[in-house]
Design a protein around this motif. Structure first.
Motif, PDB file in Angstrom:
ATOM      1  N   ALA A 281       0.674  -1.288  -0.014  1.00 41.68           N
ATOM      2  CA  ALA A 281      -0.280   0.068   0.414  1.00 41.68           C
ATOM      3  C   ALA A 281       0.933   1.446   0.197  1.00 41.68           C
ATOM      4  CB  ALA A 281      -0.931   0.702   1.590  1.00 41.68           C
ATOM      5  N   ALA A 282       0.660   2.157  -1.160  1.00 40.36           N
ATOM      6  CA  ALA A 282       1.735   3.111  -0.993  1.00 40.36           C
ATOM      7  C   ALA A 282       0.974   3.985  -0.141  1.00 40.36           C
ATOM      8  CB  ALA A 282       1.288   4.162  -2.410  1.00 40.36           C
ATOM      9  N   ASN A 283      -0.356   4.250   0.499  1.00 40.29           N
ATOM     10  CA  ASN A 283      -1.370   4.690   0.776  1.00 40.29           C
ATOM     11  C   ASN A 283      -2.321   4.305   1.601  1.00 40.29           C
ATOM     12  OD1 ASN A 283      -2.948   5.958  -0.142  1.00 40.29           O
ATOM     13  ND2 ASN A 283      -1.663   8.004  -1.227  1.00 40.29           N
ATOM     14  N   GLY A 284      -3.345   4.614   2.373  1.00 39.09           N
ATOM     15  CA  GLY A 284      -4.513   3.890   2.897  1.00 39.09           C
ATOM     16  C   GLY A 284      -5.668   3.982   1.997  1.00 39.09           C
ATOM     17  N   ASP A 285      -5.401   4.451   0.493  1.00 38.09           N
ATOM     18  CA  ASP A 285      -6.038   4.558  -0.162  1.00 38.09           C
ATOM     19  C   ASP A 285      -5.907   3.658  -1.714  1.00 38.09           C
ATOM     20  OD1 ASP A 285      -7.963   5.935   1.011  1.00 38.09           O
ATOM     21  OD2 ASP A 285      -6.852   7.740   0.201  1.00 38.09           O
ATOM     22  N   LEU A 286      -4.220   3.341  -1.517  1.00 38.72           N
ATOM     23  CA  LEU A 286      -3.769   2.838  -2.641  1.00 38.72           C
ATOM     24  C   LEU A 286      -2.152   1.265  -2.550  1.00 38.72           C
ATOM     25  CD1 LEU A 286      -4.016   3.310  -5.642  1.00 38.72           C
ATOM     26  CD2 LEU A 286      -1.858   4.612  -5.194  1.00 38.72           C
ATOM     27  N   ASN A 287      -2.825   0.338  -3.997  1.00 45.24           N
ATOM     28  CA  ASN A 287      -2.425  -0.428  -3.383  1.00 45.24           C
ATOM     29  C   ASN A 287      -1.297  -0.533  -4.338  1.00 45.24           C
ATOM     30  OD1 ASN A 287      -1.240  -2.747  -1.910  1.00 45.24           O
ATOM     31  ND2 ASN A 287      -2.680  -3.839  -2.899  1.00 45.24           N
ATOM     32  N   VAL A 288      -0.360  -1.194  -4.630  1.00 44.41           N
ATOM     33  CA  VAL A 288      -0.116  -1.746  -5.875  1.00 44.41           C
ATOM     34  C   VAL A 288       1.573  -2.877  -6.006  1.00 44.41           C
ATOM     35  CG1 VAL A 288       1.636   0.039  -7.401  1.00 44.41           C
ATOM     36  CG2 VAL A 288       0.435   1.199  -5.726  1.00 44.41           C
ATOM     37  N   SER A 289       0.463  -2.956  -7.190  1.00 35.95           N
ATOM     38  CA  SER A 289       0.677  -5.257  -7.342  1.00 35.95           C
ATOM     39  C   SER A 289       2.111  -4.954  -8.798  1.00 35.95           C
ATOM     40  CB  SER A 289       0.224  -5.207  -6.956  1.00 35.95           C
ATOM     41  OG  SER A 289      -1.190  -6.174  -8.158  1.00 35.95           O
ATOM     42  N   HIS A 290       2.598  -5.467  -8.406  1.00 39.42           N
ATOM     43  CA  HIS A 290       3.587  -5.752  -9.803  1.00 39.42           C
ATOM     44  C   HIS A 290       3.325  -7.052 -10.748  1.00 39.42           C
ATOM     45  CE1 HIS A 290       7.382  -5.559 -12.461  1.00 39.42           C
ATOM     46  NE2 HIS A 290       6.816  -6.774 -12.759  1.00 39.42           N
ATOM     47  N   MET A 291       2.952  -6.949 -12.165  1.00 38.32           N
ATOM     48  CA  MET A 291       2.538  -8.120 -12.884  1.00 38.32           C
ATOM     49  C   MET A 291       3.577  -7.808 -14.312  1.00 38.32           C
ATOM     50  SD  MET A 291      -1.318  -7.874 -13.062  1.00 38.32           S
ATOM     51  CE  MET A 291      -1.412  -9.760 -13.491  1.00 38.32           C
ATOM     52  N   GLN A 292       4.061  -9.759 -14.268  1.00 38.98           N
ATOM     53  CA  GLN A 292       4.743 -10.119 -15.623  1.00 38.98           C
ATOM     54  C   GLN A 292       4.135 -10.645 -16.571  1.00 38.98           C
ATOM     55  OE1 GLN A 292       8.754  -8.907 -14.874  1.00 38.98           O
ATOM     56  NE2 GLN A 292       8.691  -9.703 -16.728  1.00 38.98           N
ATOM     57  N   LEU A 293       4.404  -9.502 -17.420  1.00 35.89           N
ATOM     58  CA  LEU A 293       3.550  -9.597 -18.642  1.00 35.89           C
ATOM     59  C   LEU A 293       4.265 -11.249 -19.764  1.00 35.89           C
ATOM     60  CD1 LEU A 293       2.159  -6.405 -19.597  1.00 35.89           C
ATOM     61  CD2 LEU A 293       1.178  -7.804 -17.996  1.00 35.89           C
ATOM     62  N   HIS A 294       3.782 -12.009 -19.962  1.00 35.69           N
ATOM     63  CA  HIS A 294       5.024 -13.103 -20.553  1.00 35.69           C
ATOM     64  C   HIS A 294       3.678 -13.576 -22.256  1.00 35.69           C
ATOM     65  CE1 HIS A 294       7.652 -16.073 -21.588  1.00 35.69           C
ATOM     66  NE2 HIS A 294       6.197 -17.257 -21.575  1.00 35.69           N
ATOM     67  N   PRO A 295       3.815 -12.947 -23.231  1.00 36.46           N
ATOM     68  CA  PRO A 295       6.055 -12.968 -23.822  1.00 36.46           C
ATOM     69  C   PRO A 295       5.489 -11.372 -23.413  1.00 36.46           C
ATOM     70  CG  PRO A 295       4.397 -13.177 -25.045  1.00 36.46           C
ATOM     71  CD  PRO A 295       2.974 -13.226 -24.908  1.00 36.46           C
ATOM     72  N   ASN A 296       6.809 -10.796 -23.733  1.00 37.24           N
ATOM     73  CA  ASN A 296       7.111  -8.929 -23.352  1.00 37.24           C
ATOM     74  C   ASN A 296       6.118  -8.535 -24.697  1.00 37.24           C
ATOM     75  OD1 ASN A 296       9.077  -9.575 -21.209  1.00 37.24           O
ATOM     76  ND2 ASN A 296      10.218  -8.625 -22.771  1.00 37.24           N
ATOM     77  N   MET A 297       5.758  -8.129 -24.574  1.00 40.81           N
ATOM     78  CA  MET A 297       3.856  -6.606 -25.346  1.00 40.81           C
ATOM     79  C   MET A 297       4.931  -6.467 -26.817  1.00 40.81           C
ATOM     80  SD  MET A 297       0.444  -6.498 -23.602  1.00 40.81           S
ATOM     81  CE  MET A 297      -0.317  -6.990 -24.133  1.00 40.81           C
ATOM     82  N   ARG A 298       4.321  -5.979 -27.743  1.00 41.45           N
ATOM     83  CA  ARG A 298       4.715  -4.964 -28.456  1.00 41.45           C
ATOM     84  C   ARG A 298       5.572  -3.767 -28.668  1.00 41.45           C
ATOM     85  NH1 ARG A 298       2.974  -1.935 -32.126  1.00 41.45           N
ATOM     86  NH2 ARG A 298       1.343  -1.480 -31.175  1.00 41.45           N
ATOM     87  N   ALA A 299       4.540  -3.579 -27.520  1.00 43.33           N
ATOM     88  CA  ALA A 299       5.011  -1.862 -26.958  1.00 43.33           C
ATOM     89  C   ALA A 299       4.281  -1.734 -25.945  1.00 43.33           C
ATOM     90  CB  ALA A 299       4.600  -1.288 -28.064  1.00 43.33           C
ATOM     91  N   ALA A 300       4.659  -0.572 -24.740  1.00 46.43           N
ATOM     92  CA  ALA A 300       4.223  -0.429 -23.681  1.00 46.43           C
ATOM     93  C   ALA A 300       2.765  -0.279 -23.962  1.00 46.43           C
ATOM     94  CB  ALA A 300       4.639   0.625 -22.946  1.00 46.43           C
ATOM     95  N   PRO A 301       1.530  -1.578 -22.998  1.00 42.66           N
ATOM     96  CA  PRO A 301       0.891  -1.605 -23.244  1.00 42.66           C
ATOM     97  C   PRO A 301      -0.287  -0.338 -22.332  1.00 42.66           C
ATOM     98  CG  PRO A 301       1.250  -3.148 -21.026  1.00 42.66           C
ATOM     99  CD  PRO A 301       2.506  -1.642 -22.027  1.00 42.66           C
ATOM    100  N   THR A 302      -1.991  -0.530 -22.883  1.00 41.46           N
ATOM    101  CA  THR A 302      -2.951   0.666 -22.214  1.00 41.46           C
ATOM    102  C   THR A 302      -3.461  -0.794 -21.436  1.00 41.46           C
ATOM    103  OG1 THR A 302      -3.824   0.057 -23.669  1.00 41.46           O
ATOM    104  CG2 THR A 302      -2.722   2.515 -23.754  1.00 41.46           C
ATOM    105  N   LEU A 303      -4.313  -0.381 -20.366  1.00 39.90           N
ATOM    106  CA  LEU A 303      -5.344  -1.271 -19.687  1.00 39.90           C
ATOM    107  C   LEU A 303      -6.848  -0.772 -19.819  1.00 39.90           C
ATOM    108  CD1 LEU A 303      -5.372  -3.365 -17.938  1.00 39.90           C
ATOM    109  CD2 LEU A 303      -4.905  -1.098 -15.990  1.00 39.90           C
ATOM    110  N   GLU A 304      -7.224  -2.060 -20.589  1.00 37.75           N
ATOM    111  CA  GLU A 304      -8.902  -2.416 -20.717  1.00 37.75           C
ATOM    112  C   GLU A 304      -8.974  -3.172 -19.487  1.00 37.75           C
ATOM    113  OE1 GLU A 304      -9.139  -3.561 -24.124  1.00 37.75           O
ATOM    114  OE2 GLU A 304      -8.865  -1.624 -25.086  1.00 37.75           O
ATOM    115  N   THR A 305     -10.570  -2.550 -18.719  1.00 35.15           N
ATOM    116  CA  THR A 305     -10.855  -3.130 -17.573  1.00 35.15           C
ATOM    117  C   THR A 305     -12.586  -3.508 -17.663  1.00 35.15           C
ATOM    118  OG1 THR A 305     -11.006  -2.349 -16.138  1.00 35.15           O
ATOM    119  CG2 THR A 305      -8.995  -2.041 -16.108  1.00 35.15           C
ATOM    120  N   SER A 306     -13.077  -4.285 -16.430  1.00 37.45           N
ATOM    121  CA  SER A 306     -14.649  -4.566 -16.616  1.00 37.45           C
ATOM    122  C   SER A 306     -14.790  -3.074 -16.527  1.00 37.45           C
ATOM    123  CB  SER A 306     -15.237  -5.397 -15.835  1.00 37.45           C
ATOM    124  OG  SER A 306     -14.399  -6.183 -15.001  1.00 37.45           O
ATOM    125  N   SER A 307     -16.126  -2.376 -16.245  1.00 35.90           N
ATOM    126  CA  SER A 307     -16.666  -1.162 -16.601  1.00 35.90           C
ATOM    127  C   SER A 307     -17.298  -1.449 -14.434  1.00 35.90           C
ATOM    128  CB  SER A 307     -17.830  -1.037 -16.909  1.00 35.90           C
ATOM    129  OG  SER A 307     -19.165  -1.896 -17.069  1.00 35.90           O
TER     130      SER A 307
END
Length: 374
Positions: A281-307
């Motif tokens: 947790a960076a603070n009381g509101d925000l938790n940051v995790s690390h994800m390893q993408l495999h394979p490396n993607m073509r370029a830096a990705p953007t993120l899409e999520t359910s709504s």
């Protein structure tokens, strides 16, 4: 006696000769059901997207083929295109197609831009309720935009037919303007047309031309003329050379790995607190995790999520599951060279700063999708 593995690898010819990734439509990370097409947006079958400007509408889906169809085509799935809103009068500046974009790094064998430029052969299975001669297109986007329309004829309605076309190298593709810059951009652009307006149907069959308007010939069916119309495509292979070779079947894991260079999706079910990574947790509101993408993607990705933000959560030992108040997001730029991405979840201030917490789905159907599409 020791037997040597043939150099041909996965199939009877040279490996990875098919420039089309997922030409047999077996991978559909985003979903398989019929989805209304949104222009320049991938929605179902991986690596195939709709491109259009017209008044009609159509859906795209991954269609599982019957045993009889599999016996005919050799493929388990097809891209299923169905007209959902008719456009009976295509304007001069209107068009619609489905496209597959080939990364320029994968086009080195072309030798475009030289006297040794190679022919390009495209083969595929097609089925439709419509019959007649219609078009697709190959375009080269680097240097000078150059395109070559190709015609094929659907002879029998509602019948799987196998088509092969060869586009020979000509002066337009052999000139220096025909060169491809081998990088992570678009090298070749393959399209199957659904409708084409008069501004773009002035091309010559299997002929490379510059100018940017020769997308089709005048022989183009309008697959959007009625909501009764459909178009099924599978077994798409595009390869350098004058002759078609047998379709290059890849194991599912290999095909998925190739698709994941452009899209990586993680999905939870409604009864699962699916983990999206453990972090601090960076603070009381925000938790940051690390994800390893495999394979490396073509370029830096953007993120899409359910709504729905509340369908995601942060779990901590002290407070349990806390519903998120914002959708997940990429935190910073990450280490795109090694495929690392920081993923941030935001909840209601119950986390312990610098404590270890888990990002997860909140017992709901959710997805996070990293996108680096062409």
């Amino acid at each position: 006696m020791v037997q040597k593995v043939p150099q041909s690898g996965i199939s009877g010819n040279s490996s990875f000769r098919n420039l089309v990734i997922n030409g047999d439509m077996q991978i559909a990370q985003r979903g398989t059901s019929a989805t209304t097409a949104v222009t320049n947006t991938y929605n179902t079958v991986d690596r195939w997207k709709p491109v259009f400007s017209m008044d009609g509408a159509f859906t795209m889906a991954q269609s599982a083929l019957s045993a009889a169809d599999v016996a005919t085509t050799g493929h388990q799935y097809a891209l299923d295109i169905q007209c959902s809103t008719a456009d009976t009068s295509i304007g001069a500046g209107q068009y619609a197609w489905v496209a597959h974009l080939v990364e320029a790094n994968n086009c080195r064998e072309s030798l475009y831009g030289s006297d040794n430029a190679k022919s390009l052969t495209i083969s595929f299975w097609v089925k439709s309720n419509l019959t007649g001669t219609t078009c697709g297109m190959v375009a080269k986007e680097d240097t000078t935009y150059t395109q070559a329309p190709f015609e094929f004829t659907i002879n029998s309605a509602n019948t799987w037919e196998h088509k092969t076309v060869t586009i020979p190298a000509n002066a337009a593709i052999k000139s220096s303007a025909g060169a491809i810059s081998y990088n992570i951009g678009v090298g070749l652009y393959l399209a199957f047309h659904l409708a084409m307006g008069g501004n773009y149907d002035n091309g010559t069959n299997v002929t490379w031309e510059t100018g940017g308007t020769s997308y089709a010939t005048t022989n183009q069916l309008n697959f959007l003329s009625s909501t009764d119309n459909d178009l099924f495509i599978t077994g798409v292979q595009m390869e350098f050379g004058d002759a078609k070779t047998s379709f290059e079947y890849l194991p599912t894991d290999v095909q998925l790995e190739r698709c994941r260079r452009y899209c990586q999706q993680h999905t939870s079910t409604a009864t699962d607190y699916y983990g999206y990574g453990v972090g601090h947790a960076a603070n009381g509101d925000l938790n940051v995790s690390h994800m390893q993408l495999h394979p490396n993607m073509r370029a830096a990705p953007t993120l899409e999520t359910s709504s729905t933000a509340g369908d995601f959560a942060i779990y901590s030992h002290d407070t349990g599951v806390d519903a998120c108040t914002a959708l997940p997001a990429i935190n910073g730029t990450g280490d795109t060279g090694s495929g690392g991405v920081r993923l941030q979840f935001t909840a209601a201030g119950d986390q312990t700063a610098s404590g270890v917490h888990e990002n997860l789905s909140n017992n709901a159907v959710t997805f996070i999708r990293f996108v680096s599409e062409l």
